[in-house]
Design a protein around this motif. Structure first.
Motif, PDB file in Angstrom:
ATOM      1  N   ASP A 162     -53.809  31.417   7.232  1.00  0.00           N
ATOM      2  CA  ASP A 162     -54.454  32.616   7.783  1.00  0.00           C
ATOM      3  C   ASP A 162     -55.959  32.404   7.939  1.00  0.00           C
ATOM      4  OD1 ASP A 162     -52.106  34.019   7.998  1.00  0.00           O
ATOM      5  OD2 ASP A 162     -52.344  35.102   6.109  1.00  0.00           O
ATOM      6  N   VAL A 163     -56.570  31.708   6.968  1.00  0.00           N
ATOM      7  CA  VAL A 163     -58.007  31.413   7.069  1.00  0.00           C
ATOM      8  C   VAL A 163     -58.278  30.541   8.294  1.00  0.00           C
ATOM      9  CG1 VAL A 163     -59.954  30.224   5.970  1.00  0.00           C
ATOM     10  CG2 VAL A 163     -58.448  31.674   4.589  1.00  0.00           C
ATOM     11  N   LEU A 164     -57.422  29.544   8.531  1.00  0.00           N
ATOM     12  CA  LEU A 164     -57.599  28.672   9.696  1.00  0.00           C
ATOM     13  C   LEU A 164     -57.405  29.451  10.998  1.00  0.00           C
ATOM     14  CD1 LEU A 164     -55.803  25.431   8.453  1.00  0.00           C
ATOM     15  CD2 LEU A 164     -58.255  25.735   8.850  1.00  0.00           C
ATOM     16  N   ASN A 165     -56.435  30.371  11.019  1.00  0.00           N
ATOM     17  CA  ASN A 165     -56.265  31.220  12.202  1.00  0.00           C
ATOM     18  C   ASN A 165     -57.525  32.051  12.447  1.00  0.00           C
ATOM     19  OD1 ASN A 165     -53.644  30.307  12.600  1.00  0.00           O
ATOM     20  ND2 ASN A 165     -52.717  31.980  11.444  1.00  0.00           N
ATOM     21  N   ASN A 166     -58.077  32.578  11.370  1.00  0.00           N
ATOM     22  CA  ASN A 166     -59.289  33.381  11.432  1.00  0.00           C
ATOM     23  C   ASN A 166     -60.461  32.580  11.963  1.00  0.00           C
ATOM     24  OD1 ASN A 166     -60.659  35.833  10.817  1.00  0.00           O
ATOM     25  ND2 ASN A 166     -59.412  36.041   8.971  1.00  0.00           N
ATOM     26  N   MET A 167     -60.575  31.338  11.471  1.00  0.00           N
ATOM     27  CA  MET A 167     -61.658  30.455  11.902  1.00  0.00           C
ATOM     28  C   MET A 167     -61.541  30.144  13.395  1.00  0.00           C
ATOM     29  SD  MET A 167     -64.335  28.565  11.083  1.00  0.00           S
ATOM     30  CE  MET A 167     -65.116  26.946  11.260  1.00  0.00           C
ATOM     31  N   GLY A 168     -60.320  29.881  13.848  1.00  0.00           N
ATOM     32  CA  GLY A 168     -60.114  29.574  15.265  1.00  0.00           C
ATOM     33  C   GLY A 168     -60.491  30.738  16.154  1.00  0.00           C
ATOM     34  N   GLU A 169     -60.074  31.936  15.771  1.00  0.00           N
ATOM     35  CA  GLU A 169     -60.416  33.121  16.555  1.00  0.00           C
ATOM     36  C   GLU A 169     -61.919  33.323  16.604  1.00  0.00           C
ATOM     37  OE1 GLU A 169     -59.034  37.777  16.607  1.00  0.00           O
ATOM     38  OE2 GLU A 169     -59.773  36.957  14.705  1.00  0.00           O
ATOM     39  N   PHE A 170     -62.579  33.145  15.459  1.00  0.00           N
ATOM     40  CA  PHE A 170     -64.031  33.312  15.393  1.00  0.00           C
ATOM     41  C   PHE A 170     -64.725  32.350  16.353  1.00  0.00           C
ATOM     42  CE2 PHE A 170     -68.165  32.090  13.738  1.00  0.00           C
ATOM     43  CZ  PHE A 170     -68.762  33.316  13.456  1.00  0.00           C
ATOM     44  N   CYS A 171     -64.341  31.082  16.316  1.00  0.00           N
ATOM     45  CA  CYS A 171     -65.003  30.074  17.151  1.00  0.00           C
ATOM     46  C   CYS A 171     -64.778  30.345  18.640  1.00  0.00           C
ATOM     47  CB  CYS A 171     -64.520  28.679  16.774  1.00  0.00           C
ATOM     48  SG  CYS A 171     -65.064  28.124  15.137  1.00  0.00           S
ATOM     49  N   ARG A 172     -63.585  30.762  18.997  1.00  0.00           N
ATOM     50  CA  ARG A 172     -63.315  31.055  20.409  1.00  0.00           C
ATOM     51  C   ARG A 172     -64.167  32.230  20.891  1.00  0.00           C
ATOM     52  NH1 ARG A 172     -58.084  30.189  18.617  1.00  0.00           N
ATOM     53  NH2 ARG A 172     -57.612  32.435  18.617  1.00  0.00           N
ATOM     54  N   LEU A 173     -64.253  33.282  20.083  1.00  0.00           N
ATOM     55  CA  LEU A 173     -64.999  34.468  20.491  1.00  0.00           C
ATOM     56  C   LEU A 173     -66.508  34.229  20.492  1.00  0.00           C
ATOM     57  CD1 LEU A 173     -62.928  37.212  18.640  1.00  0.00           C
ATOM     58  CD2 LEU A 173     -62.951  36.732  21.094  1.00  0.00           C
ATOM     59  N   LYS A 174     -66.969  33.308  19.660  1.00  0.00           N
ATOM     60  CA  LYS A 174     -68.404  33.001  19.589  1.00  0.00           C
ATOM     61  C   LYS A 174     -68.791  31.798  20.447  1.00  0.00           C
ATOM     62  CE  LYS A 174     -69.795  36.132  16.537  1.00  0.00           C
ATOM     63  NZ  LYS A 174     -70.777  37.189  16.888  1.00  0.00           N
ATOM     64  N   ASN A 175     -67.815  31.204  21.156  1.00  0.00           N
ATOM     65  CA  ASN A 175     -68.080  30.032  22.023  1.00  0.00           C
ATOM     66  C   ASN A 175     -68.713  28.866  21.269  1.00  0.00           C
ATOM     67  OD1 ASN A 175     -67.063  31.066  24.420  1.00  0.00           O
ATOM     68  ND2 ASN A 175     -68.981  32.066  24.952  1.00  0.00           N
ATOM     69  N   CYS A 176     -68.252  28.644  20.052  1.00  0.00           N
ATOM     70  CA  CYS A 176     -68.809  27.530  19.275  1.00  0.00           C
ATOM     71  C   CYS A 176     -67.683  26.640  18.768  1.00  0.00           C
ATOM     72  CB  CYS A 176     -69.635  28.050  18.102  1.00  0.00           C
ATOM     73  SG  CYS A 176     -68.695  29.034  16.922  1.00  0.00           S
ATOM     74  N   GLY A 177     -68.040  25.411  18.415  1.00  0.00           N
ATOM     75  CA  GLY A 177     -67.088  24.519  17.781  1.00  0.00           C
ATOM     76  C   GLY A 177     -66.989  24.852  16.301  1.00  0.00           C
ATOM     77  N   GLY A 178     -65.980  24.295  15.642  1.00  0.00           N
ATOM     78  CA  GLY A 178     -65.777  24.572  14.229  1.00  0.00           C
ATOM     79  C   GLY A 178     -65.851  23.323  13.372  1.00  0.00           C
ATOM     80  N   HIS A 179     -66.408  23.489  12.172  1.00  0.00           N
ATOM     81  CA  HIS A 179     -66.435  22.405  11.176  1.00  0.00           C
ATOM     82  C   HIS A 179     -66.057  23.014   9.836  1.00  0.00           C
ATOM     83  CE1 HIS A 179     -67.865  18.455   9.582  1.00  0.00           C
ATOM     84  NE2 HIS A 179     -67.890  19.178   8.465  1.00  0.00           N
ATOM     85  N   ILE A 180     -65.127  22.368   9.138  1.00  0.00           N
ATOM     86  CA  ILE A 180     -64.689  22.860   7.840  1.00  0.00           C
ATOM     87  C   ILE A 180     -65.051  21.843   6.766  1.00  0.00           C
ATOM     88  CG2 ILE A 180     -62.719  23.530   6.425  1.00  0.00           C
ATOM     89  CD1 ILE A 180     -61.417  24.646   8.909  1.00  0.00           C
ATOM     90  N   CYS A 181     -65.830  22.322   5.818  1.00  0.00           N
ATOM     91  CA  CYS A 181     -66.265  21.498   4.694  1.00  0.00           C
ATOM     92  C   CYS A 181     -65.410  21.881   3.484  1.00  0.00           C
ATOM     93  CB  CYS A 181     -67.749  21.743   4.431  1.00  0.00           C
ATOM     94  SG  CYS A 181     -68.412  20.737   3.113  1.00  0.00           S
ATOM     95  N   PHE A 182     -64.508  21.004   3.092  1.00  0.00           N
ATOM     96  CA  PHE A 182     -63.598  21.282   1.982  1.00  0.00           C
ATOM     97  C   PHE A 182     -64.310  21.051   0.651  1.00  0.00           C
ATOM     98  CE2 PHE A 182     -60.693  20.716   5.465  1.00  0.00           C
ATOM     99  CZ  PHE A 182     -59.645  21.587   5.175  1.00  0.00           C
ATOM    100  N   SER A 183     -64.301  22.078  -0.189  1.00  0.00           N
ATOM    101  CA  SER A 183     -65.001  21.979  -1.456  1.00  0.00           C
ATOM    102  C   SER A 183     -64.220  22.704  -2.531  1.00  0.00           C
ATOM    103  CB  SER A 183     -66.428  22.534  -1.306  1.00  0.00           C
ATOM    104  OG  SER A 183     -67.192  22.276  -2.465  1.00  0.00           O
ATOM    105  N   GLY A 184     -64.841  22.859  -3.708  1.00  0.00           N
ATOM    106  CA  GLY A 184     -64.188  23.519  -4.830  1.00  0.00           C
ATOM    107  C   GLY A 184     -65.225  24.031  -5.807  1.00  0.00           C
ATOM    108  N   GLY A 185     -65.010  23.898  -7.096  1.00  0.00           N
ATOM    109  CA  GLY A 185     -64.135  22.965  -7.784  1.00  0.00           C
ATOM    110  C   GLY A 185     -64.041  21.614  -7.107  1.00  0.00           C
ATOM    111  N   ASN A 186     -62.944  20.970  -7.424  1.00  0.00           N
ATOM    112  CA  ASN A 186     -62.608  19.703  -6.782  1.00  0.00           C
ATOM    113  C   ASN A 186     -61.492  19.989  -5.782  1.00  0.00           C
ATOM    114  OD1 ASN A 186     -61.872  17.169  -6.002  1.00  0.00           O
ATOM    115  ND2 ASN A 186     -61.536  16.367  -8.052  1.00  0.00           N
ATOM    116  N   PRO A 187     -61.767  19.936  -4.477  1.00  0.00           N
ATOM    117  CA  PRO A 187     -60.768  20.350  -3.479  1.00  0.00           C
ATOM    118  C   PRO A 187     -59.456  19.587  -3.573  1.00  0.00           C
ATOM    119  CG  PRO A 187     -62.563  19.129  -2.441  1.00  0.00           C
ATOM    120  CD  PRO A 187     -62.995  19.430  -3.843  1.00  0.00           C
TER     121      PRO A 187
END
Length: 531
Positions: free
Chosen positions: A245-270
């Protein structure tokens, strides 16, 4: 005046390859030679001589591409309108080549002369980049050609997604990456600072966000217990379904804002999340850039990561020289990191070492940087986040920190791995009459502007390093959270910073201000030393 001087040296790389005597003999064969109209003649003439066997095989293609760059470079006044639709940059020149022409011309532009080498036939691209206002050249990647074909054939993105078997987000990110290079124009991002952000004019490179970053803390679980940790709280673990669901949310955000997406996986230890590889693979399949902020992993895990998609960088941490570091992060951790940096190099993954600066390790930063030469691609530091367990540690006095910043900046001239992260370096650069750097996250303080942090329970923060909640992505869309009043407050700059000429690339550090008991919305970073 000889003809070779009249043409203002339009093909300097080709001229250098030929040698001055041969160049003058070639140019002298044309009686009247003017710069603007005769670059094509020069390129064609060199190509003819190459075909006759009088010149090296590579000269024809080298001269042809150099002529294109010359013409593009004279188009400084060209304006590529911000159209509502994606389209191929009308200045784009594309042609096949069997030589590493792009590499040769790019290295020549940076003062390095190399002889072209033969290679498999590929396409080279030359174009006028509307963002940098410069002519550029590169060897076309498969993704570049894919983006250009989509737009040249006017194929609807949904159709491309279905026929190519790619996620719609992947198509969007492909086009955005082409746009970010200037190969594609139109549809500028809608994330921007805008007028009135601060008194100083915001440079264009700090105004528009072409790639939005989601710092995704997919778990709070960690195999360490560092003495300066800013959050050891237990949070509800994220399910795989919630992650999707978070990834779906990210995709929708990027499309509506006309920007590319970058995901930085973190934690804790991801990597301690049971869903790490599923989510990392899905983010990659959707075309997002990916990076990792974590602890060293095993060779098998790193191999598995790279089989999915090599991260753009893998960041690990050290807190000083071995004895001090291991007192903070655990016995043997320094040696473990050094070994892991070698593993990253084996897999050709860029490495970053980050340090959390305190009063007790400030004098170890530069010696550590020397020790890390040849081990990592980049070394930088952040000041301590004096929250959580970090509140028990101390920051250095302001006057000592200012002297340290100056020493660090001086050391950068000798040590290439030293990178700038703290916004206050811009005061040092300004005082020395040097160009400013673009700040902590590329936009000064980019909290809730070019990035947001999402925690395992869906809580969204403007900046992960201090409590700055702006919503919950399991309750509201990322778009509504980003556009919400709370996010707007965090990205507005402290009131005391808005009249400062350095504000667009600075803004200090909200974390340090908040941890010092100040109001980060009103009061500036207590370490600010600008006159």
């Amino acid at each position: 005046m000889e003809n070779s001087d009249k043409i203002d040296n339009p093909l300097p790389c080709s001229r250098g390859m030929l040698g001055e005597k041969r160049w003058r003999n070639i140019v002298s064969s044309k009686k009247e030679l003017q710069a603007a109209e005769d670059v094509d003649w020069l390129a064609a003439h060199l190509e003819s001589l190459t075909e006759q066997g009088e010149l090296p095989d590579y000269l024809a293609e080298l001269a042809r591409f150099e002529a294109e760059l010359n013409k593009l470079g004279r188009n400084e006044n060209i304006i590529l309108d911000d159209d509502k639709e994606w389209k191929i940059n009308p200045t784009l020149y594309i042609a096949p080549t069997k030589w590493n022409i792009a590499e040769v011309l790019n290295r020549f532009a940076h003062g390095s002369a190399v002889v072209p080498q033969g290679c498999d036939e590929h396409f080279a691209l030359a174009w006028f980049d509307p963002r940098t206002r410069r002519a550029r050249i590169k060897s076309a990647s498969q993704e570049d050609l894919f983006a250009l074909k989509i737009l040249a054939d006017e194929i609807p993105f949904a159709e491309v997604s279905e026929t190519a078997g790619k996620h719609p987000d992947s198509i969007h990110n492909t086009i955005c990456r082409a746009r970010n290079q200037g190969l594609v124009v139109g549809r500028e991002p809608s994330i921007r600072r805008g007028k009135g952000f601060c008194a100083a004019e915001t440079p264009k490179n700090l105004d528009l966000v072409h790639n939005f970053v989601l710092q995704w803390h997919i778990t709070n679980a960690c195999d360490l217990h560092c003495k300066h940790c800013y959050d050891r709280s237990r949070r509800s673990p994220m399910t795989l379904e919630q992650g999707m669901d978070v990834l779906n949310n990210m995709g929708e955000f990027c499309r509506l804002k006309n920007c590319g997406g970058h995901i930085c996986f973190s934690g804790g230890n991801p990597l301690m999340s049971p869903h790490f590889f599923d989510l990392y693979g899905e983010a990659s399949d959707r075309g997002h850039g990916v990076s990792i902020l974590g602890n060293p992993c095993t060779r098998n895990d790193l191999e598995r990561i790279c089989e999915i998609q090599p991260p753009s960088y893998y960041q690990v941490s050290l807190e000083g020289l071995p004895e001090h570091n291991d007192a903070i992060r655990g016995r043997g951790f320094f040696a473990r990191v050094i070994e892991f940096l070698g593993l990253l190099r084996d897999f050709d993954v860029d490495s970053v070492v980050m340090l959390t600066l305190t009063r007790d390790n400030m004098d170890q930063v530069l010696p550590l940087a020397e020790r890390l030469r040849g081990h990592t691609d980049e070394f930088a530091f952040n000041r301590l986040s004096p929250v959580g367990e970090g509140a028990a540690l101390a920051m250095p006095p302001v006057e000592d920190y200012v002297l340290f910043l100056k020493d660090y900046q001086a050391a950068r001239e000798e040590n290439p791995i030293l990178n700038l992260k703290d916004n206050l370096f811009n005061i040092v650069l300004h005082n020395q009459g040097l160009d400013l750097f673009d700040g902590c996250t590329g936009y000064g303080c980019g909290a809730a502007f070019n990035f947001l942090s999402v925690l395992p329970d869906g809580e969204v923060h403007a900046c992960r390093k201090f409590p700055s909640p702006v919503g919950n992505v399991f309750d509201n869309s990322l778009l509504s959270i980003y556009d919400g009043e709370a996010s707007q407050r965090y990205r507005a700059r402290p009131e005391e910073c808005r009249d400062c000429e350095l504000s667009p690339s600075c803004g200090g550090c909200l974390v340090v201000a908040d941890g010092s008991g100040l109001d980060p919305f009103k009061q500036k970073d207590p370490y600010c030393f600008k006159d």
